[in-house]
Design a protein around this motif. Structure first.
Motif, PDB file in Angstrom:
ATOM      1  N   ARG A 169     -10.564   1.008 135.045  1.00 13.82           N
ATOM      2  CA  ARG A 169     -10.862  -0.013 134.035  1.00 13.82           C
ATOM      3  C   ARG A 169      -9.846  -1.152 134.051  1.00 13.82           C
ATOM      4  O   ARG A 169     -10.188  -2.319 133.928  1.00 13.82           O
ATOM      5  N   ASN A 170      -8.567  -0.801 134.202  1.00 11.37           N
ATOM      6  CA  ASN A 170      -7.497  -1.806 134.157  1.00 11.37           C
ATOM      7  C   ASN A 170      -7.144  -2.377 135.517  1.00 11.37           C
ATOM      8  O   ASN A 170      -6.180  -3.125 135.636  1.00 11.37           O
ATOM      9  N   LYS A 171      -7.900  -1.979 136.549  1.00 14.31           N
ATOM     10  CA  LYS A 171      -7.681  -2.452 137.915  1.00 14.31           C
ATOM     11  C   LYS A 171      -6.223  -2.242 138.354  1.00 14.31           C
ATOM     12  O   LYS A 171      -5.603  -3.118 138.953  1.00 14.31           O
ATOM     13  N   ALA A 172      -5.702  -1.069 138.025  1.00 15.69           N
ATOM     14  CA  ALA A 172      -4.327  -0.740 138.384  1.00 15.69           C
ATOM     15  C   ALA A 172      -4.218  -0.538 139.889  1.00 15.69           C
ATOM     16  O   ALA A 172      -5.083   0.063 140.515  1.00 15.69           O
ATOM     17  N   ALA A 173      -3.176  -1.063 140.470  1.00 10.26           N
ATOM     18  CA  ALA A 173      -2.941  -0.937 141.912  1.00 10.26           C
ATOM     19  C   ALA A 173      -1.436  -0.908 142.154  1.00 10.26           C
ATOM     20  O   ALA A 173      -0.643  -1.073 141.237  1.00 10.26           O
TER      21      ALA A 173
END
Length: 128
Positions: free
Chosen positions: A116-120
């Motif tokens: 959802r938070n586009k964590a990378a």
């Protein structure tokens, strides 16, 4: 993780994670085993290669379940003073059952929140 081009309705990441569902469509399975993340969603085809919860779920489980088990063990010891073998008989199976259950739930929630938070991975800005 590449940008998602398809239009999907918003899915609540907490609910999807607790039910072990795909973070994009909310229908497909997130896990292929008890704690093993699948290759892709069987419903929408989302590639789960981005999914890496690391040690986060284990840390949360150790802290939360450890607090509960130690608190209960201390309360039982002070109130009832049972023998040591009874403590072992009570708390070890309870700790194992709670840890395994909580680990799957927390891992699912962290993975859906990661999507959802586009964590990378963090990247350095070299200013070029």
């Amino acid at each position: 993780m590449s940008e998602d081009k398809a239009i999907w309705p918003p899915i609540d990441p907490i609910s999807a994670g607790l039910h072990g569902r795909c973070p994009r469509c909310g229908e497909g399975q997130l896990f292929s085993g008890f704690l093993t993340v699948g290759k892709r969603c069987t419903n929408c085809g989302l590639d789960y290669s981005y999914a890496d919860a690391g040690d986060g779920p284990a840390v949360f489980v150790i802290l939360i379940i450890g607090f509960i088990i130690v608190g209960l063990a201390l309360w039982v010891e002070v109130t009832l003073s049972p023998p040591l073998w009874l403590h072992l008989l009570l708390w070890i199976p309870l700790a194992v059952a709670l840890c395994l259950t909580a680990l799957r739930l927390i891992k699912g929630v962290l993975l859906t929140l990661q999507y959802r938070n586009k964590a990378a991975e963090g990247q350095l800005d070299r200013g070029e």
